[in-house]
Design a protein around this motif. Structure first.
Motif, mmCIF file in Angstrom:
data_model
loop_
_atom_site.group_PDB
_atom_site.id
_atom_site.type_symbol
_atom_site.label_atom_id
_atom_site.label_comp_id
_atom_site.label_asym_id
_atom_site.label_seq_id
_atom_site.Cartn_x
_atom_site.Cartn_y
_atom_site.Cartn_z
ATOM 1 N N PHE A 1 1.877 -23.035 48.159
ATOM 2 C CA PHE A 1 1.648 -24.429 47.789
ATOM 3 C C PHE A 1 2.533 -24.889 46.634
ATOM 4 O O PHE A 1 2.326 -25.965 46.082
ATOM 5 C CB PHE A 1 0.172 -24.650 47.458
ATOM 6 C CG PHE A 1 -0.714 -24.505 48.659
ATOM 7 C CD1 PHE A 1 -0.705 -25.465 49.660
ATOM 8 C CD2 PHE A 1 -1.536 -23.409 48.809
ATOM 9 C CE1 PHE A 1 -1.511 -25.342 50.774
ATOM 10 C CE2 PHE A 1 -2.348 -23.268 49.914
ATOM 11 C CZ PHE A 1 -2.333 -24.236 50.910
ATOM 12 N N ASP A 2 3.517 -24.067 46.259
ATOM 13 C CA ASP A 2 4.478 -24.393 45.198
ATOM 14 C C ASP A 2 3.781 -24.754 43.885
ATOM 15 O O ASP A 2 4.140 -25.716 43.222
ATOM 16 C CB ASP A 2 5.415 -25.519 45.652
ATOM 17 C CG ASP A 2 6.645 -25.618 44.770
ATOM 18 O OD1 ASP A 2 7.066 -24.583 44.232
ATOM 19 O OD2 ASP A 2 7.175 -26.739 44.605
ATOM 20 N N LEU B 1 4.330 -17.757 36.159
ATOM 21 C CA LEU B 1 3.291 -18.760 36.339
ATOM 22 C C LEU B 1 2.667 -19.096 34.988
ATOM 23 O O LEU B 1 2.560 -18.232 34.113
ATOM 24 C CB LEU B 1 2.195 -18.234 37.274
ATOM 25 C CG LEU B 1 2.589 -18.051 38.723
ATOM 26 C CD1 LEU B 1 1.502 -17.284 39.464
ATOM 27 C CD2 LEU B 1 2.826 -19.383 39.388
ATOM 28 N N THR B 2 2.233 -20.328 34.827
ATOM 29 C CA THR B 2 1.498 -20.718 33.640
ATOM 30 C C THR B 2 0.042 -20.355 33.866
ATOM 31 O O THR B 2 -0.543 -20.707 34.880
ATOM 32 C CB THR B 2 1.632 -22.236 33.397
ATOM 33 O OG1 THR B 2 3.012 -22.562 33.262
ATOM 34 C CG2 THR B 2 0.877 -22.657 32.155
ATOM 35 N N PRO C 1 12.199 -20.219 39.643
ATOM 36 C CA PRO C 1 13.530 -19.714 39.277
ATOM 37 C C PRO C 1 13.423 -18.349 38.592
ATOM 38 O O PRO C 1 12.412 -18.034 37.964
ATOM 39 C CB PRO C 1 14.053 -20.771 38.309
ATOM 40 C CG PRO C 1 13.294 -22.011 38.630
ATOM 41 C CD PRO C 1 11.934 -21.541 39.084
ATOM 42 N N LYS C 2 14.472 -17.559 38.715
ATOM 43 C CA LYS C 2 14.475 -16.204 38.166
ATOM 44 C C LYS C 2 14.125 -16.211 36.680
ATOM 45 O O LYS C 2 14.663 -17.002 35.914
ATOM 46 C CB LYS C 2 15.850 -15.580 38.369
ATOM 47 C CG LYS C 2 15.892 -14.128 37.998
ATOM 48 C CD LYS C 2 17.211 -13.499 38.359
ATOM 49 C CE LYS C 2 17.178 -12.026 38.013
ATOM 50 N NZ LYS C 2 18.365 -11.336 38.486
ATOM 51 N N ALA D 1 0.181 -15.345 46.353
ATOM 52 C CA ALA D 1 0.681 -15.827 47.641
ATOM 53 C C ALA D 1 0.324 -17.296 47.851
ATOM 54 O O ALA D 1 1.139 -18.069 48.361
ATOM 55 C CB ALA D 1 0.120 -14.982 48.779
ATOM 56 N N LEU D 2 -0.860 -17.699 47.444
ATOM 57 C CA LEU D 2 -1.249 -19.108 47.564
ATOM 58 C C LEU D 2 -0.413 -19.986 46.637
ATOM 59 O O LEU D 2 -0.004 -21.084 47.015
ATOM 60 C CB LEU D 2 -2.733 -19.289 47.239
ATOM 61 C CG LEU D 2 -3.687 -18.768 48.294
ATOM 62 C CD1 LEU D 2 -5.122 -18.837 47.785
ATOM 63 C CD2 LEU D 2 -3.541 -19.557 49.572
ATOM 64 N N ALA D 3 -0.158 -19.508 45.438
ATOM 65 C CA ALA D 3 0.684 -20.266 44.506
ATOM 66 C C ALA D 3 2.079 -20.458 45.077
ATOM 67 O O ALA D 3 2.658 -21.544 44.974
ATOM 68 C CB ALA D 3 0.757 -19.551 43.159
#
Length: 41
Positions: free
Chosen positions: A8-9, A35-36, A30-31, A3-5
């Motif tokens: 804060f994009d 995340l890295t 994007p679909k 949720a934080l990611a």
């Protein structure tokens, strides 16, 4: 953490438990993108 990611994009997160983050598809990316995870392999 996800949720934080999203809020804060962020495209990278640091964790030692990669399993939990590899199954989640954040809404702000994007679909098909994930995340890295840091530190990498």
């Amino acid at each position: 953490m996800i949720a934080l990611a999203e809020r804060f994009d962020l495209r990278e997160v640091a964790t030692l438990d990669q399993r939990d983050y590899l199954v989640v598809a954040p809404r702000h990316l994007p679909k098909g993108q994930r995340l890295t995870i840091l530190p990498g392999d």
